[in-house]
Enzyme design. Structure first.
Site, short mmCIF file in Angstrom:
data_model
loop_
_atom_site.label_atom_id
_atom_site.label_comp_id
_atom_site.label_asym_id
_atom_site.label_seq_id
_atom_site.Cartn_x
_atom_site.Cartn_y
_atom_site.Cartn_z
N ARG A 78 -2.49 -6.87 -8.24
CA ARG A 78 -1.39 -7.78 -7.96
C ARG A 78 -1.34 -8.96 -8.92
O ARG A 78 -0.48 -9.82 -8.79
CB ARG A 78 -1.49 -8.29 -6.51
CG ARG A 78 -1.14 -7.25 -5.48
CD ARG A 78 -1.59 -7.68 -4.12
NE ARG A 78 -3.03 -7.90 -4.13
CZ ARG A 78 -3.75 -8.15 -3.05
NH1 ARG A 78 -3.18 -8.25 -1.89
NH2 ARG A 78 -5.05 -8.32 -3.14
N SER A 112 -3.15 -7.38 3.28
CA SER A 112 -3.46 -7.15 4.69
C SER A 112 -3.87 -8.44 5.38
O SER A 112 -3.54 -8.68 6.55
CB SER A 112 -4.58 -6.11 4.84
OG SER A 112 -4.16 -4.87 4.37
N HIS A 146 0.83 -1.21 0.00
CA HIS A 146 0.00 0.00 0.00
C HIS A 146 0.87 1.26 0.00
O HIS A 146 0.60 2.22 -0.73
CB HIS A 146 -0.85 0.07 1.28
CG HIS A 146 -1.94 -0.95 1.38
ND1 HIS A 146 -2.18 -1.68 2.52
CD2 HIS A 146 -2.89 -1.35 0.48
CE1 HIS A 146 -3.23 -2.47 2.33
NE2 HIS A 146 -3.67 -2.31 1.09
N LYS A 160 -19.00 -4.55 9.01
CA LYS A 160 -17.92 -5.53 8.85
C LYS A 160 -16.89 -5.32 9.96
O LYS A 160 -16.51 -4.17 10.23
CB LYS A 160 -17.27 -5.30 7.48
CG LYS A 160 -16.62 -6.53 6.88
CD LYS A 160 -16.10 -6.22 5.49
CE LYS A 160 -14.74 -6.85 5.30
NZ LYS A 160 -14.01 -6.27 4.20
#
Ligand code: PNS
Length: 165
Positions: A90, A128, A17, A41
């Site tokens: 990615r 993450s 990031h 969430k």
């Protein structure tokens, strides 16, 4: 003056990031890093902790602002008068899901472009969720997150101190 948003959960910020923020900051006059607050969430770090971690890792960047947002990223783009969204990709799987999101965002806010930045090779495998797993089991976080955040992330998991945020 071009403004771009870089939305994400950043739960927590990774080296990937940070690399994207630095590169994206060179593509626009103002970069707004949007930290998603999703009350439905659970997250490991509160939105404010995630914002603070980004500030700490990034240091002072004149053209980068870090904000929290809830709801649709197009609303953040509208509010900030942004002309494009930055998203990192990615690999092929990311590209597929990100293309669908970019298309939806273009329908929600016509004229809003999405710019994909390929993850730098050394950060392609970092996410993450991977960082959370490694931290949970006490693994070495140094190859994955900014040095300034290693202790804070390790401590949060070591203390079993996750929460709904
Ligand atoms: O990099 P991340 O953590 O996967 O980012 C996910 C994020 C924050 C970009 C995404 O969940 C989001 O913006 N959610 C808000 C709702 C939204 O705008 N979704 C895209 C339109 S379909």
């Amino acid at each position: 003056m071009t403004t771009a948003i870089f939305p994400g959960s950043f739960d927590p910020l990774t080296l990937g990031h940070l690399d994207l923020i630095e590169r994206a900051g060179r593509l626009c006059d103002t970069l707004i890093v949007g930290v998603l607050y999703n009350p439905d969430k659970s997250s490991f770090f509160t939105p404010q902790q995630r914002v603070d971690m980004i500030h700490r890792a990034l240091g002072n960047r004149e053209n980068v602002r870090v904000v929290q947002f809830a709801g649709l990223m197009v609303e953040l783009a509208r509010q900030e008068n942004a002309s494009f969204v930055i998203r990192g990709v990615r690999g092929a799987a990311d590209l597929q899901s990100e293309s669908a999101m970019a298309h939806a965002n273009g329908l929600l806010l016509p004229g809003l472009e999405t710019v994909f930045l390929p993850a730098s090779a050394q950060f392609e495998a970092i996410s993450s969720s991977l960082v959370r797993q490694i931290a949970q089991f006490g693994g070495n976080l140094n190859p994955f997150v900014p040095a300034a955040l290693v202790d804070e992330i390790a401590a949060r998991f070591y203390n079993g101190n996750s929460h709904i945020g």
